[in-house]
Design an enzyme around this catalytic site. Structure first.
Site, PDB file in Angstrom:
ATOM      1  N   CYS A 434      68.224  -4.886 -27.405  1.00 32.93           N
ATOM      2  CA  CYS A 434      68.019  -3.884 -26.576  1.00 32.93           C
ATOM      3  C   CYS A 434      67.364  -3.234 -27.172  1.00 32.93           C
ATOM      4  CB  CYS A 434      69.476  -3.256 -25.798  1.00 32.93           C
ATOM      5  SG  CYS A 434      70.769  -2.931 -28.033  1.00 32.93           S
ATOM      6  N   VAL A 435      67.799  -0.994 -27.545  1.00 32.41           N
ATOM      7  CA  VAL A 435      66.701  -0.496 -28.362  1.00 32.41           C
ATOM      8  C   VAL A 435      66.766  -0.257 -30.221  1.00 32.41           C
ATOM      9  CG1 VAL A 435      65.976   1.975 -28.823  1.00 32.41           C
ATOM     10  CG2 VAL A 435      66.697   0.991 -26.481  1.00 32.41           C
TER      11      VAL A 435
END
Length: 491
Positions: A434-435
């Site tokens: 993810c981020v």
């Protein structure tokens, strides 16, 4: 199941990110065309916007296929496109006409191009393509068929699977569509209550694309209502004509933008900027143009509870507007553009009260969404992961600067050490990110050496299931994930 829906919601972010700009372009173009029908600039803008907004099914097919595949490979996206094209071509009017040996005009409306090329078919195609990719992308065929091995096999299997599914849809789709049309004609005699039920099911059916069936009953001349044309032609009864349109304005102009603000305010601190870029753009698109898909798809699978609440509030809005006979209309969608244009239509009835109603719904959406998100820890945009600990100062290159070679070497070393700590090829089954975190699936958690992973310099490790582990890396996570995928795919 919830984890699968959340993964699906994350996968939808890729196509959803394309939509707000296209929606805003469409709104501006639509506004100009109402004053200057021959405007070259407006027609040019509308054509560009329609290329995107008119192809939502394709966008979701490709985006979901890539996002749900185990290594987000482009071959999965191609397979998603193949799956979508197979289904929509097999079930389009001309194909069904030839199959049944009847005239095209006698083909069930459920197979109309605008209806069959919907988001539901796109998402279904993407899911099937991702399943085929995850299952067959590493299959080796005999030497005589070796060219079609591995990733080249996936589009073929996806096409075959969708032919089978299309055969099922050939019988099921018209029945479901017919039920919805029948349901719509039944509730149209229920006055304001019927308008509320229509609003609720209109939003609830958005993920499937079947909301078009209900829209045909109320907006067009399928059952004698023809609400859109009757409103703009100022025909019918003031306060009644437009009742299936007016209640959407408080939701799209006020409610959903307020929901976007609530999701922004509840996003994790270090995810807030990323969440803002999507939520604010999508919220403005909803307000200005009435195009809500960018915002709705950002949370409908990540937090299904919120979406059901949103559908219920939409129904309530249509019920209130119909009860007090406040009416305005739209030809494109219930945004600021169409609201402004509808004020000049003689049959509009107390349209300014819809703004008052909108302010009430903005308050309701904001505080209700904020409460539910925090109460149930719903995974709306910016809340998919726990807040990441502060990163080492100076770990990122300055904006616009290329990463130095030493930084690249450090990333490679970190990836190798993490991969080794996870158990290497024998244990790692999937790599995603993810981020700020690596999302890893492993075969045996006992083979994971957390101390070795932490020794690579990562801030933390979080075991989230029997086969799932997250490694907190920080904002350089994408580069570490890329290096790990290279290690895993090495010959």
């Amino acid at each position: 199941m919830m984890k699968y829906l959340q993964n699906l919601g994350r996968s939808l972010m890729l196509p959803v990110a394309v939509l707000p700009a296209a929606a805003i372009l469409a709104g501006i173009a639509h506004w100009i065309l109402n004053f200057a029908e021959d405007s070259v600039i407006a027609n040019y803008m509308m054509a560009g916007s329609d290329a995107i907004l008119g192809s939502l099914g394709i966008l979701f097919a490709v985006g979901v296929a890539i996002g749900m595949s185990k290594d987000q490979h482009g071959a999965a996206g191609l397979s998603g496109l193949v799956a979508f094209l197979v289904t929509t071509q097999v079930l389009e009017t001309e194909s069904v006409s030839a199959l049944l040996s009847i005239d095209p005009e006698n083909v069930n409306m459920a197979f109309d191009e605008e209806i069959i090329e919907n988001v539901f078919i796109g998402i279904l195609s993407g899911i099937i393509a991702s399943i085929m990719y995850n299952r067959f992308s590493h299959v080796r065929l005999p030497d005589a068929l070796a060219f079609f091995s591995g990733k080249r096999l996936v589009p073929i299997m996806s096409a075959g699977a969708m032919l089978v599914i299309s055969a099922v849809l050939f019988f099921v789709w018209p029945i479901v569509y017919g039920w919805l049309v029948t349901f719509g004609t039944w509730i149209m005699d229920m006055g304001a209550t019927g308008a509320g039920l229509y609003g609720f099911f209109n939003r609830l059916l958005i993920p499937t694309g079947l909301h078009h069936a209900l829209n045909n009953v109320f907006w067009f001349d399928l059952a004698g209502i023809d609400d859109i044309a009757s409103f703009w032609n100022s025909e019918g009864e003031q306060g009644i004509t437009g009742r299936y349109l007016a209640g959407f304005f408080p939701i799209m102009m006020f409610g959903l933008p307020a929901a976007a603000l609530a999701m922004y305010h509840t996003a994790k601190t270090k995810r807030r900027k990323q969440a803002a870029s999507l939520l604010m753009a999508a919220g403005f698109a909803s307000f200005f143009t009435g195009v809500t898909e960018p915002l709705e798809f950002s949370f409908m699978f990540l937090a299904p509870l919120l979406y059901v609440v949103h559908a219920a509030l939409t129904g309530l809005s249509l019920f209130i507007a119909a009860t007090f006979q406040w009416t305005a209309g739209f030809s494109f969608s219930a945004g600021f553009v169409d609201y402004t244009l509808s004020l000049a239509v003689p049959i509009a009835n107390q349209p300014y009260m819809l703004l008052v109603q909108g302010l009430f719904f903005a308050f309701l959406y904001y505080f209700l969404f904020r409460f539910l998100i925090q109460k149930f820890d719903l995974k709306t945009p910016g809340r998919e992961d726990e807040e990441v600990v502060a990163q080492t100062e100076g770990s990122e290159p300055a904006a616009g600067d290329a990463a130095p070679t030493s930084q690249k070497d450090k990333t490679t070393v970190m990836a190798e050490e993490i991969y080794e700590g996870l158990g290497g090829d024998e244990n790692v089954t999937s790599i995603d990110n993810c981020v700020s975190r690596l999302r890893i699936e492993v075969g045996d958690m006992d083979k994971v050496d957390q101390e070795k992973i932490k020794a690579a310099g990562v801030p933390g490790v979080n075991v989230v299931g029997q086969h799932n582990i997250q490694v907190v890396v920080g904002t350089q996570v994408q580069f570490v994930a890329d290096e790990m995928i290279k290690i895993r795919n090495r010959e």
